[in-house]
Design a protein around this motif. Structure first.
Motif, short mmCIF file in Angstrom:
data_model
loop_
_atom_site.label_atom_id
_atom_site.label_comp_id
_atom_site.label_asym_id
_atom_site.label_seq_id
_atom_site.Cartn_x
_atom_site.Cartn_y
_atom_site.Cartn_z
N ASN A 27 0.31 -6.70 -7.10
CA ASN A 27 1.16 -7.68 -6.09
C ASN A 27 0.36 -7.03 -4.71
O ASN A 27 0.41 -7.95 -3.83
CB ASN A 27 2.49 -6.88 -6.10
N ARG A 28 -0.17 -6.15 -4.68
CA ARG A 28 -0.90 -5.71 -3.49
C ARG A 28 -2.17 -6.65 -3.16
O ARG A 28 -2.16 -7.27 -2.14
CB ARG A 28 -1.33 -4.24 -3.37
N ALA A 29 -2.81 -6.96 -4.26
CA ALA A 29 -4.06 -7.99 -4.26
C ALA A 29 -3.72 -9.27 -3.78
O ALA A 29 -3.99 -9.74 -3.02
CB ALA A 29 -4.45 -8.04 -5.61
N VAL A 30 -2.36 -9.91 -4.30
CA VAL A 30 -1.77 -11.08 -3.75
C VAL A 30 -1.49 -10.95 -2.29
O VAL A 30 -1.80 -12.11 -1.57
CB VAL A 30 -0.52 -11.37 -4.54
N LEU A 36 4.78 4.73 -5.79
CA LEU A 36 5.05 4.52 -7.25
C LEU A 36 3.87 3.81 -7.93
O LEU A 36 3.72 2.35 -7.85
CB LEU A 36 6.28 3.11 -7.29
N PRO A 37 2.84 4.53 -8.05
CA PRO A 37 1.53 3.93 -8.57
C PRO A 37 1.68 3.35 -10.13
O PRO A 37 2.33 3.78 -10.93
CB PRO A 37 0.69 5.55 -8.84
N SER A 38 1.28 2.16 -9.83
CA SER A 38 1.11 1.34 -11.26
C SER A 38 0.46 0.06 -10.88
O SER A 38 0.11 -0.39 -9.88
CB SER A 38 2.56 0.76 -11.51
N PRO A 39 -0.38 -0.33 -12.18
CA PRO A 39 -1.06 -1.59 -12.02
C PRO A 39 -0.48 -2.78 -11.80
O PRO A 39 -1.22 -3.55 -10.99
CB PRO A 39 -1.45 -1.51 -13.57
N GLY A 50 0.88 -1.10 0.01
CA GLY A 50 0.03 -0.20 0.14
C GLY A 50 0.90 1.28 -0.10
O GLY A 50 0.55 2.16 -0.79
N ARG A 51 2.06 1.05 0.69
CA ARG A 51 2.90 2.45 0.83
C ARG A 51 3.69 2.70 -0.48
O ARG A 51 3.95 3.67 -1.16
CB ARG A 51 3.73 2.13 2.07
N LEU A 52 4.01 1.42 -1.27
CA LEU A 52 4.72 1.38 -2.64
C LEU A 52 3.77 2.14 -3.61
O LEU A 52 4.21 2.73 -4.23
CB LEU A 52 5.01 0.13 -2.89
N ALA A 53 2.42 1.57 -3.42
CA ALA A 53 1.56 2.40 -4.33
C ALA A 53 1.12 3.72 -4.57
O ALA A 53 1.06 4.33 -5.34
CB ALA A 53 0.15 1.56 -3.98
#
Length: 212
Positions: free
Chosen positions: A130-133, A122-125, A116-119
Motif C-alpha cells: 500500500n505504501r508503494a501505491v 504494523l510491519p507487513s508486506p 510509512g508510519r503504519l509500517a
C-alpha cells in the motif's frame, strides 16, 4: 464522554465499537472512524453490473457524507489523546481519501508518510504494498514500481493477486503494455472475487488492444 462525542455516538450506526465503552483506548475510536470512513464509500465501489470501481474512478457524490463527517469527528477525538496506533493511522489515511473532492485533490504525499508510519507500527508486506501505491501516486509510477518489484523479489506476496494487479497498473501507466498484460493475467488467475476479476479482465483487454 464529551458532548460532541455523545452526539456522534447517537448518530452513528456502530454501537459495538463506540470508544466511550473503552475511554482509555483511543484505538477503539480509531477503529470506529476507520469503519465509518470505509463504509461511507461502499455505494460507489461497484458498478451496476457488479464490476469493481477503483477509488479514482468512483462517483464521489454517492459517498455517504454524514458517515464521513462522523468518522472525522471520531478520529479527531481519538487523535487528541496523542497515542496514535495502527487503527488511527489507517483512519487518517481513509480521511485523506474521504475529504478529497476529486482524485487530483488527494494528498498522496501525506498518505505515503502515513503508510510509512503504519509500517513501523504494523510491519507487513501488505502495508508495504500500500505504501508503494501511495509513493507511485506521489512521486510517479516508476518510483512505486521499484518498491513493488523489491517487495515481489522477497516472495512474501507471490500468490497475492493485489501485488500483481498493482504491478500491472504501474506498468500500464508507464506504457509497458506487454509486461502489464502478463501481470494482469497473473492477477486475474489469483483474484478470488468476481467483481475484481471483471475489473482485471477489462484492464487486460485495454492494454492488449493498445499494444496491438
Amino acid at each position: 464522554m464529551s458532548g460532541r462525542a455523545g452526539r456522534v455516538r447517537r448518530r452513528s450506526g456502530w454501537p459495538g465499537c463506540w470508544p466511550g465503552l473503552l475511554p482509555g483506548e483511543p484505538e477503539t475510536g480509531g477503529l470506529l472512524a476507520l469503519m465509518l470512513l470505509h463504509h461511507a464509500r461502499r455505494p460507489a465501489r461497484t458498478s451496476g453490473d457488479g464490476t469493481l470501481v477503483p477509488l479514482e474512478e468512483q462517483d464521489r457524490t454517492l459517498w455517504n457524507r454524514a458517515e464521513i463527517e462522523e468518522g472525522l469527528l471520531v478520529l479527531e477525538t481519538a487523535l487528541a489523546r496523542r497515542a496514535a496506533g495502527p487503527y488511527q493511522v489507517q483512519a487518517a489515511i481513509a480521511a485523506c481519501h474521504a475529504t478529497a473532492a476529486e482524485p487530483a485533490a488527494t494528498d498522496w504525499p501525506q498518505i505515503a508518510v502515513l503508510y510509512g508510519r503504519l509500517a513501523t507500527l504494523l510491519p507487513s508486506p501488505v502495508v508495504e504494498l500500500n505504501r508503494a501505491v501511495a509513493v507511485a501516486m506521489a512521486d510517479g509510477p516508476a518510483a512505486g514500481l521499484a518498491l513493488v518489484d523489491r517487495l515481489a523479489a522477497t516472495g512474501a506476496l507471490g500468490d497475492y493477486h493485489l501485488l500483481h494487479a498493482t504491478r500491472a497498473d504501474l506498468l500500464r501507466r508507464l506504457q509497458r503494455r506487454d509486461e502489464a498484460a502478463t501481470a494482469y493475467r497473473r492477477a486475474l488467475g489469483l483474484a478470488p472475487a468476481e467483481a475484481e476479476r471483471r475489473y482485471l479482465a477489462r484492464r487486460l483487454a485495454e492494454v492488449t488492444r493498445a499494444g496491438a
